[in-house]
Write a protein that holds these residues in place. Structure first.
Motif, PDB file in Angstrom:
ATOM      1  N   PHE A 137       9.554  15.857 -11.081  1.00 57.84           N
ATOM      2  CA  PHE A 137       9.896  16.601  -9.862  1.00 57.84           C
ATOM      3  C   PHE A 137       9.063  16.139  -8.675  1.00 57.84           C
ATOM      4  O   PHE A 137       9.587  15.858  -7.595  1.00 57.84           O
ATOM      5  N   GLU A 138       7.751  16.034  -8.854  1.00 56.09           N
ATOM      6  CA  GLU A 138       6.873  15.691  -7.743  1.00 56.09           C
ATOM      7  C   GLU A 138       6.878  14.195  -7.444  1.00 56.09           C
ATOM      8  O   GLU A 138       6.727  13.780  -6.287  1.00 56.09           O
ATOM      9  N   GLY A 139       7.035  13.380  -8.487  1.00 56.88           N
ATOM     10  CA  GLY A 139       6.968  11.944  -8.282  1.00 56.88           C
ATOM     11  C   GLY A 139       8.191  11.354  -7.624  1.00 56.88           C
ATOM     12  O   GLY A 139       8.131  10.261  -7.054  1.00 56.88           O
ATOM     13  N   GLN A 140       9.312  12.064  -7.670  1.00 53.95           N
ATOM     14  CA  GLN A 140      10.571  11.558  -7.130  1.00 53.95           C
ATOM     15  C   GLN A 140      10.440  11.130  -5.667  1.00 53.95           C
ATOM     16  O   GLN A 140      10.992  10.118  -5.246  1.00 53.95           O
ATOM     17  N   ALA A 141       9.683  11.897  -4.895  1.00 55.37           N
ATOM     18  CA  ALA A 141       9.560  11.633  -3.457  1.00 55.37           C
ATOM     19  C   ALA A 141       8.419  10.677  -3.125  1.00 55.37           C
ATOM     20  O   ALA A 141       8.186  10.393  -1.958  1.00 55.37           O
ATOM     21  N   VAL A 200      -0.439   8.295  -2.522  1.00 61.25           N
ATOM     22  CA  VAL A 200      -1.852   8.344  -2.895  1.00 61.25           C
ATOM     23  C   VAL A 200      -2.211   9.746  -3.389  1.00 61.25           C
ATOM     24  O   VAL A 200      -2.926   9.917  -4.385  1.00 61.25           O
ATOM     25  N   ALA A 201      -1.701  10.764  -2.676  1.00 60.48           N
ATOM     26  CA  ALA A 201      -1.974  12.153  -3.070  1.00 60.48           C
ATOM     27  C   ALA A 201      -1.419  12.446  -4.462  1.00 60.48           C
ATOM     28  O   ALA A 201      -2.036  13.176  -5.250  1.00 60.48           O
ATOM     29  N   PHE A 202      -0.269  11.850  -4.788  1.00 61.85           N
ATOM     30  CA  PHE A 202       0.320  12.072  -6.102  1.00 61.85           C
ATOM     31  C   PHE A 202      -0.527  11.440  -7.203  1.00 61.85           C
ATOM     32  O   PHE A 202      -0.697  12.007  -8.281  1.00 61.85           O
ATOM     33  N   VAL A 203      -1.073  10.249  -6.933  1.00 64.39           N
ATOM     34  CA  VAL A 203      -1.961   9.605  -7.915  1.00 64.39           C
ATOM     35  C   VAL A 203      -3.188  10.482  -8.148  1.00 64.39           C
ATOM     36  O   VAL A 203      -3.650  10.630  -9.292  1.00 64.39           O
ATOM     37  N   LYS A 204      -3.727  11.076  -7.089  1.00 65.46           N
ATOM     38  CA  LYS A 204      -4.867  11.981  -7.240  1.00 65.46           C
ATOM     39  C   LYS A 204      -4.501  13.151  -8.156  1.00 65.46           C
ATOM     40  O   LYS A 204      -5.296  13.568  -9.003  1.00 65.46           O
ATOM     41  N   ARG A 205      -3.281  13.675  -7.986  1.00 65.91           N
ATOM     42  CA  ARG A 205      -2.845  14.792  -8.836  1.00 65.91           C
ATOM     43  C   ARG A 205      -2.727  14.342 -10.289  1.00 65.91           C
ATOM     44  O   ARG A 205      -3.080  15.079 -11.212  1.00 65.91           O
ATOM     45  N   MET A 206      -2.247  13.125 -10.509  1.00 67.10           N
ATOM     46  CA  MET A 206      -2.150  12.605 -11.880  1.00 67.10           C
ATOM     47  C   MET A 206      -3.531  12.550 -12.528  1.00 67.10           C
ATOM     48  O   MET A 206      -3.696  12.911 -13.702  1.00 67.10           O
ATOM     49  N   LEU A 207      -4.526  12.091 -11.761  1.00 65.97           N
ATOM     50  CA  LEU A 207      -5.890  12.010 -12.297  1.00 65.97           C
ATOM     51  C   LEU A 207      -6.446  13.400 -12.570  1.00 65.97           C
ATOM     52  O   LEU A 207      -7.169  13.608 -13.548  1.00 65.97           O
ATOM     53  N   LEU A 208      -6.095  14.364 -11.737  1.00 64.26           N
ATOM     54  CA  LEU A 208      -6.525  15.749 -11.977  1.00 64.26           C
ATOM     55  C   LEU A 208      -5.919  16.274 -13.270  1.00 64.26           C
ATOM     56  O   LEU A 208      -6.581  16.967 -14.049  1.00 64.26           O
ATOM     57  N   TRP A 209      -4.640  15.962 -13.514  1.00 64.63           N
ATOM     58  CA  TRP A 209      -3.988  16.392 -14.753  1.00 64.63           C
ATOM     59  C   TRP A 209      -4.717  15.849 -15.967  1.00 64.63           C
ATOM     60  O   TRP A 209      -4.752  16.484 -17.023  1.00 64.63           O
ATOM     61  N   LEU A 210      -5.298  14.653 -15.797  1.00 61.84           N
ATOM     62  CA  LEU A 210      -5.994  14.006 -16.909  1.00 61.84           C
ATOM     63  C   LEU A 210      -7.464  14.407 -16.997  1.00 61.84           C
ATOM     64  O   LEU A 210      -8.217  13.851 -17.791  1.00 61.84           O
ATOM     65  N   GLY A 211      -7.849  15.334 -16.161  1.00 63.37           N
ATOM     66  CA  GLY A 211      -9.226  15.825 -16.204  1.00 63.37           C
ATOM     67  C   GLY A 211     -10.205  14.968 -15.440  1.00 63.37           C
ATOM     68  O   GLY A 211     -11.411  15.016 -15.700  1.00 63.37           O
ATOM     69  N   ILE A 212      -9.721  14.142 -14.488  1.00 63.74           N
ATOM     70  CA  ILE A 212     -10.603  13.303 -13.685  1.00 63.74           C
ATOM     71  C   ILE A 212     -10.501  13.776 -12.232  1.00 63.74           C
ATOM     72  O   ILE A 212      -9.691  13.277 -11.456  1.00 63.74           O
ATOM     73  N   GLY A 213     -11.293  14.746 -11.895  1.00 68.30           N
ATOM     74  CA  GLY A 213     -11.225  15.277 -10.536  1.00 68.30           C
ATOM     75  C   GLY A 213     -12.384  14.865  -9.664  1.00 68.30           C
ATOM     76  O   GLY A 213     -12.447  15.202  -8.482  1.00 68.30           O
ATOM     77  N   SER A 214     -13.329  14.120 -10.229  1.00 65.44           N
ATOM     78  CA  SER A 214     -14.550  13.790  -9.485  1.00 65.44           C
ATOM     79  C   SER A 214     -14.453  12.461  -8.747  1.00 65.44           C
ATOM     80  O   SER A 214     -15.385  12.072  -8.039  1.00 65.44           O
ATOM     81  N   LEU A 215     -13.340  11.737  -8.903  1.00 69.22           N
ATOM     82  CA  LEU A 215     -13.199  10.434  -8.263  1.00 69.22           C
ATOM     83  C   LEU A 215     -12.509  10.559  -6.910  1.00 69.22           C
ATOM     84  O   LEU A 215     -11.581  11.349  -6.751  1.00 69.22           O
ATOM     85  N   GLU A 216     -12.948   9.756  -5.964  1.00 75.01           N
ATOM     86  CA  GLU A 216     -12.287   9.669  -4.664  1.00 75.01           C
ATOM     87  C   GLU A 216     -11.392   8.430  -4.681  1.00 75.01           C
ATOM     88  O   GLU A 216     -11.869   7.308  -4.832  1.00 75.01           O
ATOM     89  N   VAL A 217     -10.084   8.631  -4.542  1.00 69.79           N
ATOM     90  CA  VAL A 217      -9.134   7.520  -4.558  1.00 69.79           C
ATOM     91  C   VAL A 217      -9.135   6.869  -3.183  1.00 69.79           C
ATOM     92  O   VAL A 217      -8.726   7.475  -2.192  1.00 69.79           O
ATOM     93  N   SER A 241       0.848  -1.197   0.000  1.00 69.37           N
ATOM     94  CA  SER A 241       0.000   0.000   0.000  1.00 69.37           C
ATOM     95  C   SER A 241       0.877   1.238   0.000  1.00 69.37           C
ATOM     96  O   SER A 241       1.828   1.342   0.789  1.00 69.37           O
ATOM     97  N   LEU A 242       0.574   2.169  -0.887  1.00 66.13           N
ATOM     98  CA  LEU A 242       1.353   3.395  -0.951  1.00 66.13           C
ATOM     99  C   LEU A 242       1.085   4.265   0.271  1.00 66.13           C
ATOM    100  O   LEU A 242      -0.001   4.243   0.840  1.00 66.13           O
ATOM    101  N   ARG A 243       2.069   5.037   0.641  1.00 68.88           N
ATOM    102  CA  ARG A 243       1.933   5.984   1.730  1.00 68.88           C
ATOM    103  C   ARG A 243       1.023   7.133   1.301  1.00 68.88           C
ATOM    104  O   ARG A 243       0.782   7.327   0.105  1.00 68.88           O
ATOM    105  N   PRO A 244       0.537   7.915   2.261  1.00 69.01           N
ATOM    106  CA  PRO A 244      -0.398   8.997   1.911  1.00 69.01           C
ATOM    107  C   PRO A 244       0.108   9.939   0.824  1.00 69.01           C
ATOM    108  O   PRO A 244      -0.660  10.360  -0.037  1.00 69.01           O
ATOM    109  N   ARG A 245       1.404  10.259   0.837  1.00 67.80           N
ATOM    110  CA  ARG A 245       1.902  11.186  -0.194  1.00 67.80           C
ATOM    111  C   ARG A 245       1.874  10.545  -1.578  1.00 67.80           C
ATOM    112  O   ARG A 245       1.707  11.225  -2.586  1.00 67.80           O
TER     113      ARG A 245
END
Length: 360
Positions: free
Chosen positions: A251-255, A181-198, A175-179
């Protein structure tokens, strides 16, 4: 050693300075003991890391040193010195100063594992006078400028990074750590999918799948090299995201465990999305079942939004998405080539459908 600790119980009593942990200030001396084989006493180079050698840079507390310009003789000298260190605690370590007498090297030896701390692991190549001698196979590639590009066999952010997948099989769902999970949410936002709860993000670490994937990369690289197509004329990352977004991703995914350092971009290795098909009960399959299904279909897309449109949701209104490593090799635009490694079809709005031609 770096992932665990120093094992003094493996040291040999017949060593010239006794049964301790040997170190040197000269990298030339340490390199004498470095090997690219699979294990001690073996002659054949490792299948993946052939031509790659490793060395540790360690912090060492020597304390009070017993200095000797020769290796200890077995006629009682070694026993006396070991007694003064291990029993009487008169000394903390030994300096074997062969440089002062034989003009060779100085060796340092400690007998308590708590006196050493592994701070760096250095991986390197030996540069031979004949450039064809000892040439590496898979781990070290040559970039556009001729310089080395190193890739670990197991991604460095995996929990099983320190294992040899061919000798130490592993299967783990992390299981990924909270940060992360937060990065995956940002990836989905970049793709225009902001209505989903990860709700959760899980990384699959499977040694069998990884080995098949690495072998597929090696075969594609060899074939492209034969064709003189390194790098290929198309860039898969340009299909996945624009250059400015890619820089942000790096830059953001590195961490967050999404590093691109282990990707071989010159053979079009990328992240792509795959759908998760519900099982017969209308439920999400296991992570492994979903991953195996994606490998069989070889059907991937550059945008997760298109993936969600392919399959329905569970009764609990849950979707499944797979973010996959994919090596596209030679790209062909829909129906334009017969022997390419992958075929892409434009779905419009900068979204692409990718069909991989090789298993693994």
């Amino acid at each position: 050693i770096a992932s665990g600790k120093v094992r003094l119980d493996l040291s040999k009593t017949e060593g010239g300075l006794g049964p301790g942990f040997y170190l040197a200030e000269s990298i030339t001396k340490s390199d004498e003991y470095a090997s690219d084989t699979e294990g001690p006493g073996q002659e054949e180079p490792d299948e993946y890391y052939a031509g790659v050698f490793a060395m540790l840079v360690m912090r060492v507390t020597m304390g009070k040193m017993y200095r000797s310009d020769h290796f200890f003789s077995p006629d009682g000298e070694k026993a006396r010195v070991m007694s003064s260190i291990l029993e009487e605690r008169e000394y903390d370590s030994v300096l074997g100063d062969r440089r002062s007498k034989a003009n060779t090297f100085r060796e340092f030896c400690v007998y308590d594992e708590s006196q050493v701390y592994t701070e760096y692991v250095v991986l390197y190549e030996r540069k031979y006078r004949d450039p064809l001698y000892g040439c590496p196979t898979s781990a070290v590639l040559r970039g556009l400028g001729g310089g080395p590009v190193f890739n670990f066999q197991v991604p460095p952010y995996w929990k099983n990074f320190n294992k040899n997948p061919s000798k130490e099989p592993f299967y783990e769902e992390t299981s990924l750590r909270p940060r992360g999970v937060a990065f995956v949410k940002r990836m989905l936002l970049w793709l225009g999918i902001g209505s989903l709860e990860v709700s959760s993000v899980t990384r699959l670490e499977n040694s069998d799948m990884l080995q098949q994937y690495v072998q597929a990369k090696i075969k594609i690289r060899e074939a492209l090299t034969e064709k003189g197509m390194i790098p290929p004329p198309e860039s898969a990352w340009k299909l996945v995201m624009p250059d400015d977004r890619l820089l942000q991703f790096e830059f953001e995914g590195q961490a967050c465990g999404f590093s691109l350092q282990n990707f071989e971009r010159d053979i079009n290795e990328v992240f792509l999305w795959a759908p998760v098909q519900l099982n017969a009960n209308g439920e999400l399959p296991t992570v492994l079942e979903a991953a195996e299904g994606a490998r069989r279909s070889c059907t991937l897309l550059t945008n997760a939004r298109d993936v969600l449109d392919q399959y329905g949701q569970t009764a609990q209104k849950e979707y499944g998405l797979l973010l996959c490593r994919a090596v596209c090799g030679e790209l062909a635009t829909g129906g334009s080539a017969t022997d390419a490694d992958s075929e892409v079809t434009d779905l419009g709005n900068s979204n692409w459908y990718v069909n991989l031609m090789h298993p693994g």
